[in-house]
Enzyme design. Structure first.
Site, PDB file in Angstrom:
ATOM      1  N   ALA A  18       0.845  -1.188   0.116  1.00 39.93           N
ATOM      2  CA  ALA A  18       0.037   0.047  -0.052  1.00 39.93           C
ATOM      3  C   ALA A  18       0.867   1.199   0.146  1.00 39.93           C
ATOM      4  O   ALA A  18       0.492   2.077   0.826  1.00 39.93           O
ATOM      5  CB  ALA A  18      -0.958   0.062   1.336  1.00 39.93           C
ATOM      6  N   ASN A  96       8.061  -2.815  -2.355  1.00 41.22           N
ATOM      7  CA  ASN A  96       9.201  -2.106  -2.576  1.00 41.22           C
ATOM      8  C   ASN A  96      10.599  -3.058  -3.074  1.00 41.22           C
ATOM      9  O   ASN A  96      10.422  -4.203  -2.424  1.00 41.22           O
ATOM     10  CB  ASN A  96       9.821  -0.943  -1.711  1.00 41.22           C
ATOM     11  CG  ASN A  96       9.560  -1.560  -0.154  1.00 41.22           C
ATOM     12  OD1 ASN A  96       8.895  -2.410  -0.031  1.00 41.22           O
ATOM     13  ND2 ASN A  96      10.263  -1.018   0.557  1.00 41.22           N
ATOM     14  N   GLU A 167       4.708   0.268 -13.549  1.00 41.91           N
ATOM     15  CA  GLU A 167       3.949   1.536 -13.420  1.00 41.91           C
ATOM     16  C   GLU A 167       4.751   2.746 -13.851  1.00 41.91           C
ATOM     17  O   GLU A 167       6.048   2.957 -13.426  1.00 41.91           O
ATOM     18  CB  GLU A 167       3.522   1.606 -11.858  1.00 41.91           C
ATOM     19  CG  GLU A 167       2.689   2.770 -11.636  1.00 41.91           C
ATOM     20  CD  GLU A 167       1.567   2.888 -12.325  1.00 41.91           C
ATOM     21  OE1 GLU A 167       0.545   1.958 -12.537  1.00 41.91           O
ATOM     22  OE2 GLU A 167       1.446   3.868 -13.444  1.00 41.91           O
ATOM     23  N   LEU A 227      12.831  -0.148 -16.810  1.00 44.04           N
ATOM     24  CA  LEU A 227      14.110   0.460 -16.360  1.00 44.04           C
ATOM     25  C   LEU A 227      14.630   1.423 -17.644  1.00 44.04           C
ATOM     26  O   LEU A 227      15.280   2.458 -17.148  1.00 44.04           O
ATOM     27  CB  LEU A 227      15.194  -0.584 -16.348  1.00 44.04           C
ATOM     28  CG  LEU A 227      14.691  -1.737 -15.327  1.00 44.04           C
ATOM     29  CD1 LEU A 227      16.146  -2.778 -15.505  1.00 44.04           C
ATOM     30  CD2 LEU A 227      14.914  -1.052 -13.989  1.00 44.04           C
ATOM     31  N   SER A 275      18.615  21.556 -12.842  1.00 37.79           N
ATOM     32  CA  SER A 275      18.488  21.654 -11.478  1.00 37.79           C
ATOM     33  C   SER A 275      19.538  21.301 -10.532  1.00 37.79           C
ATOM     34  O   SER A 275      20.505  20.968 -10.919  1.00 37.79           O
ATOM     35  CB  SER A 275      17.184  20.581 -11.115  1.00 37.79           C
ATOM     36  OG  SER A 275      17.539  19.135 -11.377  1.00 37.79           O
ATOM     37  N   CYS A 282      12.898   6.260  -7.786  1.00 40.99           N
ATOM     38  CA  CYS A 282      13.117   5.258  -8.703  1.00 40.99           C
ATOM     39  C   CYS A 282      14.121   5.579  -9.611  1.00 40.99           C
ATOM     40  O   CYS A 282      14.861   4.465  -9.932  1.00 40.99           O
ATOM     41  CB  CYS A 282      11.998   5.496  -9.778  1.00 40.99           C
ATOM     42  SG  CYS A 282      10.503   4.812  -8.815  1.00 40.99           S
ATOM     43  N   LYS A 345      10.688  16.546  -5.229  1.00 45.13           N
ATOM     44  CA  LYS A 345      10.031  17.596  -6.187  1.00 45.13           C
ATOM     45  C   LYS A 345       8.816  18.063  -5.701  1.00 45.13           C
ATOM     46  O   LYS A 345       8.505  17.808  -4.499  1.00 45.13           O
ATOM     47  CB  LYS A 345       9.778  16.606  -7.535  1.00 45.13           C
ATOM     48  CG  LYS A 345       8.720  15.561  -7.019  1.00 45.13           C
ATOM     49  CD  LYS A 345       8.422  14.721  -8.180  1.00 45.13           C
ATOM     50  CE  LYS A 345       7.325  15.226  -9.380  1.00 45.13           C
ATOM     51  NZ  LYS A 345       6.971  14.110 -10.206  1.00 45.13           N
ATOM     52  N   ARG A 352      12.647  10.651  -0.725  1.00 40.42           N
ATOM     53  CA  ARG A 352      13.690   9.670  -0.757  1.00 40.42           C
ATOM     54  C   ARG A 352      14.280  10.271  -1.933  1.00 40.42           C
ATOM     55  O   ARG A 352      14.256  10.638  -3.080  1.00 40.42           O
ATOM     56  CB  ARG A 352      12.886   8.596  -1.261  1.00 40.42           C
ATOM     57  CG  ARG A 352      12.239   7.703  -0.363  1.00 40.42           C
ATOM     58  CD  ARG A 352      11.302   6.522  -0.706  1.00 40.42           C
ATOM     59  NE  ARG A 352      10.306   6.810  -1.628  1.00 40.42           N
ATOM     60  CZ  ARG A 352       9.346   6.011  -2.104  1.00 40.42           C
ATOM     61  NH1 ARG A 352       9.469   4.590  -1.718  1.00 40.42           N
ATOM     62  NH2 ARG A 352       8.335   6.417  -2.716  1.00 40.42           N
TER      63      ARG A 352
HETATM   64  C1  UDX Z   1       7.371   1.262  -5.674  1.00 36.16           C
HETATM   65  C2  UDX Z   1       7.391   0.283  -6.523  1.00 36.16           C
HETATM   66  O1  UDX Z   1       6.321  -0.758  -6.036  1.00 36.16           O
HETATM   67  C3  UDX Z   1       8.847  -0.114  -6.915  1.00 36.16           C
HETATM   68  O2  UDX Z   1       8.562  -0.951  -7.769  1.00 36.16           O
HETATM   69  C4  UDX Z   1       9.345   0.963  -7.325  1.00 36.16           C
HETATM   70  O3  UDX Z   1      10.489   0.621  -7.893  1.00 36.16           O
HETATM   71  C5  UDX Z   1       9.406   2.055  -6.215  1.00 36.16           C
HETATM   72  O4  UDX Z   1       8.179   2.056  -5.803  1.00 36.16           O
HETATM   73  P1  UDX Z   1       6.480   2.067  -3.474  1.00 36.16           P
HETATM   74  O5  UDX Z   1       5.205   2.159  -3.794  1.00 36.16           O
HETATM   75  O6  UDX Z   1       7.272   3.584  -3.532  1.00 36.16           O
HETATM   76  O7  UDX Z   1       7.377   1.144  -4.502  1.00 36.16           O
HETATM   77  O8  UDX Z   1       7.026   1.653  -2.216  1.00 36.16           O
HETATM   78  P2  UDX Z   1       6.721   1.757  -0.663  1.00 36.16           P
HETATM   79  O9  UDX Z   1       6.069   3.261  -0.661  1.00 36.16           O
HETATM   80  O10 UDX Z   1       7.884   1.439   0.272  1.00 36.16           O
HETATM   81  O11 UDX Z   1       5.597   0.722  -0.782  1.00 36.16           O
HETATM   82  C6  UDX Z   1       5.728  -0.415  -0.335  1.00 36.16           C
HETATM   83  C7  UDX Z   1       4.831  -1.217   0.465  1.00 36.16           C
HETATM   84  O12 UDX Z   1       4.896  -2.480   0.537  1.00 36.16           O
HETATM   85  C8  UDX Z   1       5.079  -0.938   1.930  1.00 36.16           C
HETATM   86  O13 UDX Z   1       3.936  -0.162   2.575  1.00 36.16           O
HETATM   87  C9  UDX Z   1       5.470  -1.909   2.637  1.00 36.16           C
HETATM   88  O14 UDX Z   1       5.126  -2.024   4.085  1.00 36.16           O
HETATM   89  C10 UDX Z   1       4.783  -3.058   1.841  1.00 36.16           C
HETATM   90  N1  UDX Z   1       5.293  -4.348   2.045  1.00 36.16           N
HETATM   91  C11 UDX Z   1       6.598  -4.779   1.643  1.00 36.16           C
HETATM   92  C12 UDX Z   1       4.678  -5.362   2.259  1.00 36.16           C
HETATM   93  O15 UDX Z   1       3.341  -5.270   2.570  1.00 36.16           O
HETATM   94  N2  UDX Z   1       5.072  -6.741   2.386  1.00 36.16           N
HETATM   95  C13 UDX Z   1       6.540  -6.981   1.944  1.00 36.16           C
HETATM   96  O16 UDX Z   1       6.818  -8.206   2.127  1.00 36.16           O
HETATM   97  C14 UDX Z   1       7.245  -5.876   1.608  1.00 36.16           C
HETATM   98  C1  UDX Z   2       9.722   9.074 -12.305  1.00 35.10           C
HETATM   99  C2  UDX Z   2       9.018   8.911 -13.726  1.00 35.10           C
HETATM  100  O1  UDX Z   2       8.958  10.025 -14.153  1.00 35.10           O
HETATM  101  C3  UDX Z   2       7.943   7.842 -13.444  1.00 35.10           C
HETATM  102  O2  UDX Z   2       7.368   7.751 -14.990  1.00 35.10           O
HETATM  103  C4  UDX Z   2       8.262   6.586 -12.951  1.00 35.10           C
HETATM  104  O3  UDX Z   2       7.175   5.893 -12.943  1.00 35.10           O
HETATM  105  C5  UDX Z   2       8.808   6.735 -11.634  1.00 35.10           C
HETATM  106  O4  UDX Z   2      10.134   7.914 -11.603  1.00 35.10           O
HETATM  107  P1  UDX Z   2       9.319  10.485 -10.123  1.00 35.10           P
HETATM  108  O5  UDX Z   2      10.409  10.172  -9.537  1.00 35.10           O
HETATM  109  O6  UDX Z   2       7.849  10.383  -9.189  1.00 35.10           O
HETATM  110  O7  UDX Z   2       8.695   9.701 -11.635  1.00 35.10           O
HETATM  111  O8  UDX Z   2       9.144  12.062 -10.600  1.00 35.10           O
HETATM  112  P2  UDX Z   2       9.701  12.901 -11.693  1.00 35.10           P
HETATM  113  O9  UDX Z   2       8.795  13.642 -12.274  1.00 35.10           O
HETATM  114  O10 UDX Z   2      10.311  11.900 -12.953  1.00 35.10           O
HETATM  115  O11 UDX Z   2      11.188  13.541 -11.185  1.00 35.10           O
HETATM  116  C6  UDX Z   2      12.339  12.972 -10.861  1.00 35.10           C
HETATM  117  C7  UDX Z   2      13.309  13.932 -10.560  1.00 35.10           C
HETATM  118  O12 UDX Z   2      13.809  14.688 -11.617  1.00 35.10           O
HETATM  119  C8  UDX Z   2      12.843  15.048  -9.393  1.00 35.10           C
HETATM  120  O13 UDX Z   2      13.612  15.468  -8.397  1.00 35.10           O
HETATM  121  C9  UDX Z   2      12.534  16.181 -10.079  1.00 35.10           C
HETATM  122  O14 UDX Z   2      12.586  17.431  -9.481  1.00 35.10           O
HETATM  123  C10 UDX Z   2      13.732  16.126 -11.317  1.00 35.10           C
HETATM  124  N1  UDX Z   2      13.630  16.789 -12.736  1.00 35.10           N
HETATM  125  C11 UDX Z   2      12.616  16.669 -13.330  1.00 35.10           C
HETATM  126  C12 UDX Z   2      14.480  17.717 -13.138  1.00 35.10           C
HETATM  127  O15 UDX Z   2      15.617  18.050 -12.458  1.00 35.10           O
HETATM  128  N2  UDX Z   2      14.385  18.444 -14.309  1.00 35.10           N
HETATM  129  C13 UDX Z   2      13.167  17.928 -15.047  1.00 35.10           C
HETATM  130  O16 UDX Z   2      13.161  18.640 -16.151  1.00 35.10           O
HETATM  131  C14 UDX Z   2      12.232  17.166 -14.446  1.00 35.10           C
END
Ligand code: UDX
Ligand code: UDX
Length: 481
Positions: A18, A96, A167, A227, A275, A282, A345, A352
């Site tokens: 979640a 995660n 996603e 990736l 920036s 990610c 951002k 993170r």
């Molecule tokens: C996500 C994506 O799922 C991951 O692929 C991506 O690369 C990073 O972001 P995110 O939703 O951001 O992960 O992670 P997080 O907010 O840490 O949520 C993961 C959740 O899974 C946590 O709430 C954790 O408690 C739960 N979890 C983890 C379980 O319920 N069971 C487990 O065994 C491990």
């Molecule tokens: C990213 C990808 O965009 C998304 O598709 C994937 O699923 C998860 O990773 P996110 O990490 O949530 O999403 O944010 P994103 O908007 O991509 O920004 C990433 C970082 O790059 C931030 O720190 C942002 O401030 C920075 N950024 C973004 C810049 O410095 N310059 C830019 O022009 C755009």
């Protein structure tokens, strides 16, 4: 008799995890699919309680409204995994996949222990066939590992199809990204059963996504596409950040260069904002993962190529910290500095890999006192990120930007929050309360520098020559020479 996957209508979905991905994804899914019951499970009781409360565990514009609308109807949050998994026709794995901190591949490879434990749990509790969907970002060929774990532990008469459905949501715009995705990738086996599973998941998305945006492919392509997409996005920012360093050294302005580049329709204008560095959960993790996979496959030049995208980001963050020190007469020891923005951002409370952490630590090491303000990040989170137990050791956290600025020598913008823009804040008021000369370091190049210079600030920004605006200010007085 083995239940055939084709006979499984998707009426109930369970999502393990979640978090930032699982929560918003399932909320938007529940909103668009009133005929499907969605249960999000997580081992973290606090997180589930928050999802069931008025204060959701994550902030995303528009999310709260959706959760309120669907919760208790076709959207449920629970810690009770077994019954939700048992009942589900389709299971998302959305836990995660952190970078390994020990053992083989330490610091680079993705740790799949949570994904594997989900597969084991599914095999243990489920007694009929299901579709298992890998939503977590994973290394290429992870679906094969999930299949192996499931197969080795499956109950008699049960079979699984494993799909990859990465996603692409970005934080801060998650709801919109989920409602209007650029594309939905579904990777699966090329067998008859695989195709049927792909169709079943495709049917779920077809509730709100048009068919031309749903792309079916083989599992490995789908895994690698995620990736690669993140690596390309980060690479673009590292590229413009590399150019920003050249701008600072030459007198070119990175915004002008970015505009010029972006008007080329082959390149496009997005992700060209120079920036203080990119952050987030990610980019770093996924590129490290790509580097590790490439090395494991003996593709050392490929690994070195992508590693450079990360190295450039580290350089950018350090360069900004060093520039602050240099500009403030080469010493910030005992100086007070306000950090505006701590999230990685805007429009998120997530820190993170936030570049603000790197900058703050750099300034602390140089002996500065920090006044930190962010509109969304909790005080406890900031202290945790800076390895501090309390507001001692030179850090104070503020809930008011004017209080944060008061008595400081400099403002350092680390996050591009809309509210930091000059028309929203009264920078004159901040200036009046600061020590002089008062500096502004704009790590996001979002402020109106000429307005700030007019007030009297010495402005330094990413992607523009050192003290250019200060000099501009002086040049104004020597007009005609
Ligand atoms: C996500 C994506 O799922 C991951 O692929 C991506 O690369 C990073 O972001 P995110 O939703 O951001 O992960 O992670 P997080 O907010 O840490 O949520 C993961 C959740 O899974 C946590 O709430 C954790 O408690 C739960 N979890 C983890 C379980 O319920 N069971 C487990 O065994 C491990
Ligand atoms: C990213 C990808 O965009 C998304 O598709 C994937 O699923 C998860 O990773 P996110 O990490 O949530 O999403 O944010 P994103 O908007 O991509 O920004 C990433 C970082 O790059 C931030 O720190 C942002 O401030 C920075 N950024 C973004 C810049 O410095 N310059 C830019 O022009 C755009």
């Amino acid at each position: 008799m083995t239940t055939n996957i084709a006979e499984i209508p998707v009426r109930k979905i369970c999502c393990i995890g979640a978090g930032y991905v699982g929560g918003p994804t399932c909320s938007v899914l529940a909103l668009n699919c009133p005929d499907i019951q969605v249960t999000v499970v997580d081992r973290n009781e606090l997180r589930i309680n928050q999802w069931n409360s008025e204060n959701l565990p994550i902030y995303e514009p528009g999310l709260e409204e959706i959760v309120k609308q669907c919760r208790g109807k076709n959207l449920f949050f629970s810690t009770d995994m077994a019954p939700a998994l048992k009942e589900a026709d389709l299971i998302f794995i959305s836990v995660n996949t952190p970078t390994k901190t020990f053992g083989l591949g330490k610091g680079r490879a993705a740790d799949l222990k949570f994904v594997e434990s989900c597969a084991r749990l599914i095999a243990e509790v489920c007694d009929r066939s299901k579709i298992v969907v890998e939503k977590s970002t994973v290394p290429v060929r992870s679906a094969a590992s999930i299949v192996n774990v499931l197969k080795a532990n499956t109950k008699p008469g049960v079979s699984y199809q494993v799909l990859s459905n990465p996603e692409f949501l970005a934080e801060g715009t998650a709801v919109n990204d989920l409602k209007n995705p650029d594309r939905v990738l579904i990777g699966g086996e090329e067998s008859e059963e695989g195709k049927k599973a792909i169709s079943a998941l495709s049917w779920v998305y077809r509730h709100w996504v048009s068919a031309d945006k749903i792309i079916e492919m083989n599992t490995w392509s789908s895994e690698l596409s995620k990736l690669a997409a993140n690596a390309f996005l980060a690479q673009r920012i590292s590229s413009i950040n590399a150019i920003s360093a050249v701008c600072e050294a030459t007198g070119a302005d990175v915004s002008e260069v970015a505009q010029a580049i972006g008007l080329d329709s082959r390149l496009g204008p997005k992700f060209l904002q120079a920036s203080v560095g990119w952050g987030g959960s990610c980019f770093q993790k996924d590129i490290l993962n790509l580097v590790y996979i490439s090395e494991s496959l003996n593709l050392t030049s490929v690994a070195a190529y992508w590693q450079q995208v990360i190295d450039m980001n580290e350089y950018q963050k350090s360069r900004f910290g060093e520039r602050i020190v240099q500009s403030m007469f080469n010493t910030i020891t005992d100086k007070r500095i306000a950090i505006l923005g701590f999230a990685f951002k805007k429009n998120t409370g997530d820190t993170r890999e936030s570049p603000a952490i790197h900058v703050a630590k750099h300034l602390l090491e140089e002996g500065a006192f920090l006044h930190i303000y962010d509109p969304k990040v909790e005080k406890a989170q900031i202290l945790l990120d800076l390895d501090q137990l309390d507001e001692e050791s030179g850090i104070s956290i503020h809930t008011d930007p004017y209080e944060a600025a008061k008595g400081t020598h400099a403002l350092v913008v680390c996050t591009e929050w809309d509210q930091f823009i000059v028309n929203t804040y009264d920078y004159q008021r901040m200036y009046d309360s600061m020590l002089k000369p008062a500096f502004v370091f704009d790590g996001r190049k979002i402020l109106n520098h000429s307005a700030l210079t007019k007030i009297g600030f010495h402005v330094e920004t990413i992607g523009k020559r050192h003290g250019q605006s200060f000099q501009d200010h002086n040049w104004a007085g020597t007009n005609g020479i």
